[in-house]
Design a protein around this motif. Structure first.
Motif, PDB file in Angstrom:
ATOM      1  N   SER A 183       4.325  22.639  82.528  1.00 16.48           N
ATOM      2  CA  SER A 183       4.403  23.957  83.154  1.00 16.48           C
ATOM      3  C   SER A 183       5.096  24.958  82.248  1.00 16.48           C
ATOM      4  O   SER A 183       6.028  24.614  81.514  1.00 16.48           O
ATOM      5  CB  SER A 183       5.164  23.873  84.483  1.00 16.48           C
TER       6      SER A 183
ATOM      7  N   GLU B 112       2.403  28.562  85.281  1.00 12.75           N
ATOM      8  CA  GLU B 112       1.097  28.096  84.799  1.00 12.75           C
ATOM      9  C   GLU B 112       1.233  26.605  84.517  1.00 12.75           C
ATOM     10  O   GLU B 112       2.074  26.196  83.706  1.00 12.75           O
ATOM     11  CB  GLU B 112       0.701  28.837  83.524  1.00 12.75           C
ATOM     12  N   SER B 113       0.429  25.778  85.180  1.00  4.95           N
ATOM     13  CA  SER B 113       0.572  24.327  85.055  1.00  4.95           C
ATOM     14  C   SER B 113      -0.716  23.675  84.572  1.00  4.95           C
ATOM     15  O   SER B 113      -1.825  24.121  84.894  1.00  4.95           O
ATOM     16  CB  SER B 113       0.973  23.704  86.396  1.00  4.95           C
ATOM     17  N   GLU B 114      -0.520  22.599  83.817  1.00  2.00           N
ATOM     18  CA  GLU B 114      -1.620  21.749  83.359  1.00  2.00           C
ATOM     19  C   GLU B 114      -1.352  20.338  83.856  1.00  2.00           C
ATOM     20  O   GLU B 114      -0.265  19.796  83.654  1.00  2.00           O
ATOM     21  CB  GLU B 114      -1.683  21.765  81.835  1.00  2.00           C
TER      22      GLU B 114
ATOM     23  N   GLU C 132      -6.691  19.376  84.360  1.00  2.00           N
ATOM     24  CA  GLU C 132      -6.955  20.448  85.318  1.00  2.00           C
ATOM     25  C   GLU C 132      -5.808  21.444  85.265  1.00  2.00           C
ATOM     26  O   GLU C 132      -4.677  21.082  84.925  1.00  2.00           O
ATOM     27  CB  GLU C 132      -7.107  19.880  86.739  1.00  2.00           C
ATOM     28  N   HIS C 133      -6.095  22.682  85.608  1.00  2.00           N
ATOM     29  CA  HIS C 133      -5.097  23.740  85.520  1.00  2.00           C
ATOM     30  C   HIS C 133      -4.859  24.374  86.889  1.00  2.00           C
ATOM     31  O   HIS C 133      -5.753  24.405  87.746  1.00  2.00           O
ATOM     32  CB  HIS C 133      -5.535  24.818  84.523  1.00  2.00           C
TER      33      HIS C 133
ATOM     34  N   ARG D 233      -2.278  27.666  88.900  1.00  2.00           N
ATOM     35  CA  ARG D 233      -1.332  28.776  88.789  1.00  2.00           C
ATOM     36  C   ARG D 233      -0.633  28.950  90.130  1.00  2.00           C
ATOM     37  O   ARG D 233      -1.271  28.922  91.183  1.00  2.00           O
ATOM     38  CB  ARG D 233      -2.053  30.069  88.402  1.00  2.00           C
TER      39      ARG D 233
END
Length: 236
Positions: free
Chosen positions: A165, A179-181, A189-190, A192
């Motif tokens: 993040s 913003e996270s992955e 996957e992403h 917000r």
């Protein structure tokens, strides 16, 4: 680009839902111990937002009459069978109750824009019986979040899923954007997310405005103190 105010619609799906399910299970024993100490010894409880039903399950096992509501079908799909859970929105709670207590756990306070937050608290006041209890938990109040710093990057792993993040704070809005992955088995996957950051005093004033006469602020082990990991408001 600014994270939309309704980011939570569609966020808790796929790897994000599975990550937070695993993270929630890791925290479940500690969370339930705090919740159980603050609830009345028996009665009806509304768990909203309930996510995958982790606390609803524990409360039902302890003998409470539990109803859970969450906006995310992906989270609800991970719930164990036998629980009374339904899809719904904090901004417009269904005609339910009255209940002896309502539980808003899992750091969801701050998801909503200020006007919608006021609407959700008024809805919770409506469904809680006179003299009943609302327990509201948040790690996103200013006295907790700003004390530990808000900007930067982090990485956490639960359930075989890694979340990376990046956090940005918008001081003109008192709003944290994340913003996270999410990565597992080569799949990425992403997502917000965003949190409106309120002071503890603002939380108390909002609860009073919603119709709760008495509000106590607590941490995990006693009265809330600046810098504590989270605030727990107990309102009646």
């Amino acid at each position: 680009m600014r994270v939309p105010d309704d980011w939570f619609v569609g966020f808790h799906e796929g790897l994000a839902a599975r990550f937070w399910q695993a993270a929630g299970e890791a925290m479940l024993d500690a969370d339930f111990a705090v919740v159980a100490a603050l609830l009345p010894p028996s009665g009806s409880v509304l768990d909203v937002p309930c996510g995958d039903g982790r606390l609803s399950r524990r409360l039902a096992e302890a003998g409470y009459d539990v109803t859970g509501i969450d906006i995310a079908p992906g989270a609800l799909a991970l719930a164990p069978p036998g629980l009374r859970l339904q899809q719904g929105d904090l901004r417009a709670l269904p005609d339910i109750g009255p209940v002896d207590a309502a539980l808003s756990w899992g750091n969801s306070f701050g998801y909503l824009a200020p006007k919608d937050t006021a609407r959700s608290l008024a809805g919770l006041r409506r469904v809680v019986k006179p003299g009943g209890t609302l327990i509201l938990e948040s790690g996103a109040v200013a006295e907790s979040m700003l004390a530990r710093g808000v900007s930067g990057r982090s990485e956490h792993g639960f359930g075989g899923i890694t979340m990376r993040s990046a956090r940005t704070y918008r001081p003109q809005e008192s709003r944290l954007e994340v913003e996270s992955e999410f990565e597992a088995d080569g799949v990425v996957e992403h997502g917000r997310a965003a949190y409106y950051v309120h002071t503890t005093g603002e939380v108390v004033r909002m609860l009073h405005a919603a119709g709760f006469a008495d509000v106590e602020l607590r941490g995990d082990d006693g009265p809330y103190e600046v810098g504590a990991p989270r605030m727990i408001a107990v309102a009646r």
